[in-house]
Design a protein around this motif. Structure first.
Motif, PDB file in Angstrom:
ATOM      1  N   ASP B 142       0.859  -1.187   0.000  1.00 35.20           N
ATOM      2  CA  ASP B 142       0.000   0.000   0.000  1.00 35.20           C
ATOM      3  C   ASP B 142       0.880   1.216   0.000  1.00 35.20           C
ATOM      4  O   ASP B 142       1.618   1.471   0.952  1.00 35.20           O
ATOM      5  N   ASN B 143       0.777   1.902  -1.112  1.00 32.93           N
ATOM      6  CA  ASN B 143       1.581   3.134  -1.225  1.00 32.93           C
ATOM      7  C   ASN B 143       3.071   2.858  -0.997  1.00 32.93           C
ATOM      8  O   ASN B 143       3.724   3.514  -0.191  1.00 32.93           O
ATOM      9  N   SER B 144       3.480   1.812  -1.752  1.00 38.42           N
ATOM     10  CA  SER B 144       4.897   1.369  -1.671  1.00 38.42           C
ATOM     11  C   SER B 144       5.293   0.899  -0.275  1.00 38.42           C
ATOM     12  O   SER B 144       6.469   0.789   0.049  1.00 38.42           O
ATOM     13  N   LYS B 145       4.344   0.653   0.529  1.00 39.83           N
ATOM     14  CA  LYS B 145       4.655   0.243   1.890  1.00 39.83           C
ATOM     15  C   LYS B 145       4.056  -1.112   2.150  1.00 39.83           C
ATOM     16  O   LYS B 145       2.951  -1.411   1.729  1.00 39.83           O
ATOM     17  N   ILE B 146       4.802  -2.001   2.833  1.00 35.01           N
ATOM     18  CA  ILE B 146       4.288  -3.342   3.109  1.00 35.01           C
ATOM     19  C   ILE B 146       3.328  -3.235   4.272  1.00 35.01           C
ATOM     20  O   ILE B 146       3.666  -2.757   5.349  1.00 35.01           O
ATOM     21  N   GLY B 147       2.103  -3.650   4.042  1.00 37.87           N
ATOM     22  CA  GLY B 147       1.101  -3.650   5.105  1.00 37.87           C
ATOM     23  C   GLY B 147       0.635  -5.062   5.381  1.00 37.87           C
ATOM     24  O   GLY B 147       1.010  -6.024   4.696  1.00 37.87           O
ATOM     25  N   LEU B 148      -0.243  -5.212   6.410  1.00 40.84           N
ATOM     26  CA  LEU B 148      -0.685  -6.536   6.806  1.00 40.84           C
ATOM     27  C   LEU B 148      -2.205  -6.554   6.856  1.00 40.84           C
ATOM     28  O   LEU B 148      -2.848  -5.586   7.267  1.00 40.84           O
ATOM     29  N   GLU B 149      -2.742  -7.678   6.443  1.00 41.41           N
ATOM     30  CA  GLU B 149      -4.168  -7.953   6.640  1.00 41.41           C
ATOM     31  C   GLU B 149      -4.226  -9.187   7.520  1.00 41.41           C
ATOM     32  O   GLU B 149      -3.545 -10.173   7.261  1.00 41.41           O
ATOM     33  N   ILE B 150      -5.014  -9.113   8.576  1.00 37.38           N
ATOM     34  CA  ILE B 150      -5.107 -10.257   9.471  1.00 37.38           C
ATOM     35  C   ILE B 150      -6.567 -10.611   9.677  1.00 37.38           C
ATOM     36  O   ILE B 150      -7.387  -9.724   9.949  1.00 37.38           O
ATOM     37  N   SER B 151      -6.843 -11.910   9.550  1.00 36.95           N
ATOM     38  CA  SER B 151      -8.201 -12.362   9.822  1.00 36.95           C
ATOM     39  C   SER B 151      -8.218 -12.975  11.204  1.00 36.95           C
ATOM     40  O   SER B 151      -7.637 -14.040  11.459  1.00 36.95           O
ATOM     41  N   VAL B 152      -8.876 -12.261  12.113  1.00 36.00           N
ATOM     42  CA  VAL B 152      -8.938 -12.719  13.503  1.00 36.00           C
ATOM     43  C   VAL B 152      -9.751 -14.011  13.581  1.00 36.00           C
ATOM     44  O   VAL B 152      -9.423 -14.931  14.319  1.00 36.00           O
ATOM     45  N   ASP B 153     -10.836 -14.061  12.674  1.00 34.38           N
ATOM     46  CA  ASP B 153     -11.680 -15.257  12.703  1.00 34.38           C
ATOM     47  C   ASP B 153     -10.907 -16.495  12.307  1.00 34.38           C
ATOM     48  O   ASP B 153     -10.983 -17.528  12.973  1.00 34.38           O
ATOM     49  N   HIS B 154     -10.129 -16.329  11.196  1.00 28.09           N
ATOM     50  CA  HIS B 154      -9.366 -17.502  10.728  1.00 28.09           C
ATOM     51  C   HIS B 154      -8.356 -17.923  11.742  1.00 28.09           C
ATOM     52  O   HIS B 154      -8.129 -19.120  11.942  1.00 28.09           O
ATOM     53  N   ALA B 155      -7.787 -16.922  12.398  1.00 26.81           N
ATOM     54  CA  ALA B 155      -6.782 -17.229  13.428  1.00 26.81           C
ATOM     55  C   ALA B 155      -7.424 -18.017  14.556  1.00 26.81           C
ATOM     56  O   ALA B 155      -6.862 -18.999  15.063  1.00 26.81           O
ATOM     57  N   LEU B 160      -5.132 -20.028  17.141  1.00 24.37           N
ATOM     58  CA  LEU B 160      -3.974 -19.158  17.380  1.00 24.37           C
ATOM     59  C   LEU B 160      -4.416 -17.845  17.996  1.00 24.37           C
ATOM     60  O   LEU B 160      -5.482 -17.330  17.652  1.00 24.37           O
ATOM     61  N   LYS B 161      -3.602 -17.334  18.954  1.00 20.01           N
ATOM     62  CA  LYS B 161      -3.922 -16.034  19.540  1.00 20.01           C
ATOM     63  C   LYS B 161      -2.926 -15.047  18.996  1.00 20.01           C
ATOM     64  O   LYS B 161      -1.715 -15.255  19.098  1.00 20.01           O
ATOM     65  N   ILE B 162      -3.474 -13.963  18.383  1.00 20.29           N
ATOM     66  CA  ILE B 162      -2.569 -12.970  17.804  1.00 20.29           C
ATOM     67  C   ILE B 162      -2.523 -11.782  18.739  1.00 20.29           C
ATOM     68  O   ILE B 162      -3.568 -11.279  19.177  1.00 20.29           O
ATOM     69  N   SER B 163      -1.330 -11.316  19.075  1.00 16.57           N
ATOM     70  CA  SER B 163      -1.131 -10.214  20.028  1.00 16.57           C
ATOM     71  C   SER B 163      -1.798  -8.942  19.522  1.00 16.57           C
ATOM     72  O   SER B 163      -1.751  -8.620  18.326  1.00 16.57           O
ATOM     73  N   SER B 164      -2.426  -8.226  20.474  1.00 14.52           N
ATOM     74  CA  SER B 164      -3.098  -6.967  20.127  1.00 14.52           C
ATOM     75  C   SER B 164      -2.111  -5.983  19.552  1.00 14.52           C
ATOM     76  O   SER B 164      -2.450  -5.138  18.739  1.00 14.52           O
ATOM     77  N   LYS B 165      -0.878  -6.112  20.019  1.00 13.73           N
ATOM     78  CA  LYS B 165       0.151  -5.198  19.524  1.00 13.73           C
ATOM     79  C   LYS B 165       0.326  -5.363  18.016  1.00 13.73           C
ATOM     80  O   LYS B 165       0.507  -4.384  17.286  1.00 13.73           O
ATOM     81  N   LEU B 166       0.235  -6.653  17.539  1.00 14.39           N
ATOM     82  CA  LEU B 166       0.374  -6.907  16.110  1.00 14.39           C
ATOM     83  C   LEU B 166      -0.884  -6.432  15.380  1.00 14.39           C
ATOM     84  O   LEU B 166      -0.786  -5.797  14.314  1.00 14.39           O
TER      85      LEU B 166
END
Lengths: 1046, 173
Positions: B142-155, B160-166
């Motif tokens: 996104d705009n030459s920047k690496i971003g992340l999409e995370i699906s909490v449901d799939h996790a 798996l528990k994904i840290s709120s910080k992430l």
């Protein structure tokens, strides 16, 4: 502080209380403030640190995934905290990741890189660094800076509250202090008020009221008590003051008196000073004061008169440089230096005689008494000086006069000595020749005249001696010459020399030295003899019948000295009481008539008296007219070295009977015999003796020995001897006769009655002992030494002697020669010492009689020369000095020179022969050259190993051989063949050696020596000597040979 | 070597947006894979024991080359080492905890996840509909920047528990 001390106690108490309160409050507030501030800071640090932790934790993902947006959002959340000034997140490399700041001011403060982890205050702000960790690994750092405005606001508020509280507290404290200080201050103020009242009003009767039991209460009590004391003391003081006032007044009066007195004394002192000054200036002696530098500081008129300098000329100038002659300056300079340092010196503090120098340059003797005075630590000297020129002249005059007098005295005494010598020589001639004449056949009247001549001459001689002695005593020229001696021996000898005189008058003369008196002393025996001879002589002179007894006792004895007491008792005419003191004065006698009857000069006792005084004693007399006199004298002798008398063991326990009618003699004999541990029994007459002997015989303890007195009343000694010999049981007893005088035929009588020997009283211990030993030993030859005191028997003991008479005076020569020849001696005459020495070298003499005073070479020198020649040989020829010298030291000089004995001129035959006898005895003791058989049989026998037969054979051959050798010698001497002489003399010596003929051996040795030196003249003399020596031994050897024939 | 990569990564970060699909893009993605391990909590039963390694699988064409190996070299998470496994075909897939599904295989993500163990597998992709196909985390540009999409449901489905910080950093779909 000073001001504080002076304010009232009330204010002081309040002030102190307030001060304490304030200090306590302030300290408390300060403590609370510090605590509050600390707490605030702690809380803030905690808060900010927590903030940092939260932010950091929240930022981990943002940091891990490099998400600036998220990070910034997180930091911006800090906006809610108004105190946060700035914040920053650093990545793991320390680079700033995102920053936050409340204002632009904060931006500048953000550090470029992260610091050390932790919280700290910097510039009033708190900054916190904290590492951000992921899975325990640091991935960055969070920085937060917070201001402290909140804290400051808190503190301000707190301080305000505290201040208000404090002010209120102080106010309350002041109120309370003002209220309560009265508890302390009021009693003190009360007390102060009272004491003030006391001090102002001097009213000591008031008292303070005590209102508490504390220290102030005690103080009030003490104060009250003190007031009482003061009150009491006051009263006392009043009275004392009154007393003291009176005393002071009295003292004042006294002081006034004293001042007046002082004034008077001052005036007196001034007057005295004035007088002293006048004395100083006007005194006859010169007075000089010298200061510490040696300069004159005072100079009186007399000094001016003496030395010639006025005081203007000399004051301030060096004293001795002007007043002492130049030659003394160096010594005086030295002495003065010592004096300046020490104040002392050899002439300080006494009178000294010195040499002064006058202004005109003349020297003169002065007497100066110098004293030292110390002024301000420096030594000054005061000299009183007197011109003694006149006195010196007088002194010299006196000295000259004294010397002249002494010279005169010396001359007189020399004159006297010379006179004595001059008078003695002719007197000698008279006495001697008269004696010789008397020995010839004379008509009765001629003999009578000559006897008178002899007695007169002898009287003259004794007078001369007395005068000489007295003059010496007068001139204090008589000196004592102490020598060691044995008392008993000495006294007995003196007494025995007087025996003849006693016996002539049929008087008993006895001598008794008390037992217990020591025997060894040191003293002048010559002078002792003189005293005793004088006193005994007097006693004999004034006694016609009875006895004269000499008693010797010891009065006191110390370790070094003993005082002996001699007494001489007679049974003579006695001395009247009124004369007893005079007799000891010179030229005094008991009675003027006495002189006429008894003769004498009256000097004897004076001399004796002087002599005893010189010997540390005194002399006195006890006498009764008609009963007799006892003369006493004491002398002090030194204690001599102890010579122990050997005890005659052979006499020990011998039972001996003493028969004598004279009690004194009996006692003396008993004492002597007891000393030898014999057992004496005493009998006073013949009957008693026989009775005692018989009783002893019955008791199986017979007497081995009887000492018989020959002259006893009723039954005399010889009669008793007869009775003993005729009594069978007693006949074997050994008898010894004691006689008081020589009676014709006594010897014959003795032999007839088998009396072993006889003795003439007084008896000498040694003689008695010898006689007893010999008598008890038995088998005595008829001619034996028991006759030594017998004049006729004297010389018979000795062979005829060859005597060298050395005498320059012809009369004396003749006299002595005659005297000697009369007794069978051969005399060789020498006219002086030189001749005597020459004779001695060439000839053999048995004895030499040597005059002392001779021309050329005197006797002393000659003796020394002879003794020098004898040195190294075994020879010692006896030399007897004959001298008219009666001066002190003559005897000593003679003996020192090597002489053996001494007889004084004029020569008394008895004395001369006694001396000869003595010296020959000495010579025998030394070399056995004379008086003994000229051959030594024992020695000879030893040589032949006891073969008598062989010895006899040798003796038989000797005569012929001897003659042959002598002939050969003669011819060799005639031919001056020294070699042959020497050889023959040597052979002769060896031959004589067989017989131990010492005299002859020596003679041949001398010959051999001279021959070796080829001195024919001396050899000739030696030859003749040898000849006479051979002459002596020939009969003995012939006898030896004859015995063989028999 | 890891250090050099890290330095390269960090210094390159500001320029990420301009990089595009280049070698650098995969270096960053490799670091992200490593970081995911730190912000995701796995159920404990996916590991045989406490020492069992964290296995990262790469399914399909490998776009990382050696960068992934280097990114995890000598690194641990909760004490577990990293192991990289590469699966070309579906049938090759073995058990792993993180499975990167390359863009070519984006549609077969569910099958791949099941092949990798079903539960406890964090699937990471880079295709536009990766989440739709059942993926959990998808990289976006996104705009030459690496971003992340995370699906909490799939996790959650994958336990798996994904840290709120992430999650704060990612777009949650």
């Amino acid at each position: 502080m000073r001001a504080f001390r002076d304010i009232p106690i009330k204010s002081k108490l309040i002030a102190i209380t307030m001060l304490v309160s304030c200090v306590v409050l302030l300290l408390a507030c300060a403590g609370i403030l510090v605590q509050e501030s600390f707490d605030n800071k702690k809380i803030m640090v905690r808060d900010v640190s927590t903030q940092a932790k939260i932010v950091g934790d929240n930022s981990t993902a943002a940091l891990a995934f490099f998400d600036h947006e998220s990070a910034r959002e997180i930091l911006n959340a800090l906006q809610a905290k108004t105190n946060i000034v700035s914040a920053c997140l650093y990545d793991s490399k320390g680079k700033q990741f995102v920053r936050y700041f409340r204002s632009n001011k904060g931006l500048a403060l953000i550090p470029k890189s992260p610091g050390k982890e932790g919280a700290r205050f910097v510039n009033g702000n708190l900054i916190v660094f904290r590492r951000v960790r992921l899975d325990n690994k640091p991935i960055g750092t969070i920085y937060i800076e917070s201001d402290t405005l909140q804290i400051q606001a808190n503190m301000r508020r707190f301080v305000t509250i505290l201040s208000i509280a404090m002010l209120i507290s102080i106010f309350v404290a002041f109120l309370m202090a003002s209220r309560f200080q009265r508890i302390i201050s009021e009693p003190i103020l009360c007390l102060a008020g009272i004491s003030k009242a006391v001090s102002i009003d001097k009213n000591y009767s008031v008292r303070a009221v005590k209102c508490s039991g504390d220290e102030i209460g005690t103080l009030i009590d003490c104060f009250n008590e003190m007031l009482s004391c003061v009150q009491q003391r006051d009263a006392e003081l009043e009275t004392r003051v009154a007393e003291r006032t009176a005393e002071v007044e009295a003292r004042n009066k006294q002081l006034n008196d004293e001042i007046a007195e002082r004034k008077r004394a001052q005036a007196a002192l001034s007057a005295s000073e004035e007088r002293f000054r006048i004395v100083g200036t006007s005194m006859h002696d010169g007075a000089i004061v010298v200061d510490e530098a040696g300069n004159v500081s005072f100079w009186n008129e007399a000094a001016q008169r003496i030395f010639g300098y006025t005081s203007d000329e000399i004051i301030g100038k060096s004293c001795h440089a002007i007043l002492a002659p130049h030659r003394f300056h160096e010594a005086i300079d030295k002495a003065f230096a010592d004096f300046a340092a020490t104040g002392s010196g050899s002439i300080v503090g006494r009178d000294s005689e010195l040499i002064g120098l006058r202004k005109d340059g003349s020297e003169f003797p002065i007497e100066m008494s110098l004293s030292a005075v110390q002024v301000k630590g420096r030594w000054h000297s005061i000299g009183i000086i007197r011109d003694i020129t006149k006195r010196k002249e007088v002194e010299n005059e006196i000295t000259r006069a004294k010397e002249a007098a002494e010279a005169a005295s010396r001359a007189k005494s020399e004159f006297l000595a010379n006179m004595s010598h001059e008078i003695r020589t002719p007197l000698n001639g008279i006495v001697g020749m008269t004696g010789l004449a008397l020995d010839t056949d004379l008509a009765v009247d001629q003999r009578e005249y000559l006897e008178i001549v002899k007695v007169s001459a002898e009287a003259l001689l004794s007078l001369l001696n007395d005068i000489l002695d007295f003059s010496k005593i007068e001139a204090r020229k008589l000196e004592l010459n102490p020598v060691p001696f044995t008392l008993r021996e000495c006294v007995q000898e003196i007494i025995s020399s007087l025996a003849v005189k006693a016996h002539e008058k049929h008087l008993e003369l006895a001598c008794r030295v008390m037992p217990g008196v020591a025997d060894d002393f040191v003293g002048d025996t010559l002078r002792l003899r003189q005293i005793i001879v004088n006193l005994v002589g007097n006693a004999l002179k004034f006694t016609d019948r009875g006895e004269v007894v000499v008693l010797v006792d010891s009065i006191s004895q110390t370790e070094s000295e003993a005082t002996l007491h001699f007494s001489i008792s007679d049974t003579g005419i006695g001395i009247p009481k009124d004369k007893q003191n005079q007799i000891f004065s010179a030229f005094e006698q008991g009675d003027g008539s006495t002189t006429r009857k008894y003769g004498g000069t009256g000097l004897g006792l004076a001399i004796a008296s002087e002599l005893t005084r010189m010997m540390g004693g005194r002399i006195w007399v006890e006498s009764e007219v008609g009963r007799g006199s006892t003369f006493h004298f004491t002398v002090i002798f030194g204690i001599g070295e102890k010579t122990t008398e050997s005890m005659p063991l052979e006499l020990e326990g011998v039972h001996v009977l003493v028969v004598d009618d004279n009690a004194t003699n009996r006692i003396i004999l008993e004492e002597i015999l007891s000393r030898w541990h014999m057992r004496p029994v005493l009998a006073e007459c013949g009957d008693a003796a026989i009775a005692a002997m018989e009783i002893a015989c019955q008791d199986k303890d017979p007497f081995l020995l009887v000492l018989l007195d020959s002259h006893m009343p009723e039954v005399d000694g010889f009669a008793v001897a007869d009775r003993i010999r005729t009594n069978e049981s007693l006949a074997d007893t050994t008898l010894i006769m004691l006689t008081s005088g020589e009676h014709f035929g006594d010897i014959a009588k003795c032999q007839e009655k088998d009396i072993k020997c006889y003795l003439i009283k007084p008896i000498k211990n040694s003689e008695l002992r010898n006689k007893i030993t010999l008598a008890l030993g038995g088998g005595l030859p008829t001619k034996n030494k028991c006759a030594t005191t017998n004049k006729e028997g004297d010389m018979e003991v000795y062979h005829h002697l060859r005597i060298l008479l050395v005498e320059d005076n012809q009369i004396n020569q003749k006299l002595a020669q005659r005297l000697l020849e009369k007794h069978g001696h051969s005399v060789v005459l020498a006219n002086d010492g030189r001749q005597a020495v020459a004779f001695f070298e060439n000839e053999m003499f048995d004895s030499i009689l040597m005059d002392v005073q001779m021309p050329e070479m005197d006797g002393i020198q000659a003796t020394s020369a002879i003794r020098a020649l004898e040195k190294g040989t075994s020879r010692h020829v006896p030399i007897v000095a004959m001298t008219a010298h009666a001066m002190v030291g003559d005897r000593e000089r003679c003996l020192a020179a090597g002489m053996d004995d001494y007889v004084s001129k004029p020569i008394q035959p008895d004395e001369l022969f006694r001396a000869l006898e003595r010296t020959i005895d000495i010579a025998q003791g030394n070399s056995k050259m004379t008086g003994e058989p000229p051959i030594d049989l024992d020695f000879a026998l030893t040589r032949v190993e006891g073969d008598m037969q062989l010895l006899r054979e040798i003796a038989g051959l000797f005569g012929e051989e001897c003659r042959r050798l002598m002939d050969n010698l003669q011819s060799a001497l005639d031919n001056s063949d020294a070699k042959t002489v020497e050889k023959i003399a040597h052979t002769m010596k060896g031959m004589l050696g067989n017989f131990g003929a010492k005299g002859a051996i020596e003679a041949s040795l001398t010959l051999e020596r001279f021959a070796k030196q080829a001195d024919m003249e001396k050899s000739m003399t030696a030859y003749s000597n040898l000849e006479s020596a051979l002459e002596l031994i020939r009969p003995f050897i012939a006898k030896l040979a004859l015995e063989e024939a028999a | 070597m890891g250090m050099a990569v890290a330095i390269l990564l960090l210094t390159a970060l500001p320029q990420i947006g301009a990089v595009g699909r280049t070698a650098n893009e995969y270096e960053v993605k490799a670091a992200f894979l490593y970081n995911f391990a730190q912000f995701v909590e796995w159920p404990s039963d996916v590991f045989r024991d406490s020492k069992s390694p964290m296995v990262i699988g790469v399914f399909g064409q490998d776009p990382f080359g050696s960068t992934l190996d280097e990114a995890v070299k000598n690194k641990t998470v909760n004490g577990r080492r990293f192991v990289i496994k590469r699966f070309k075909a579906l049938r090759d897939i073995e058990t792993c905890q993180i499975l990167f599904v390359s863009a070519s295989e984006g549609e077969r993500v569910e099958k791949a996840a099941r092949a990798a163990g079903g539960k406890g597998v964090l699937t990471v992709g880079e295709s536009s509909h990766f989440i739709d196909h059942g993926g959990i985390i998808n990289f976006t540009i996104d705009n030459s920047k690496i971003g992340l999409e995370i699906s909490v449901d799939h996790a959650r489905n994958a336990s798996l528990k994904i840290s709120s910080k992430l999650l704060r950093l990612a777009k949650v779909v």
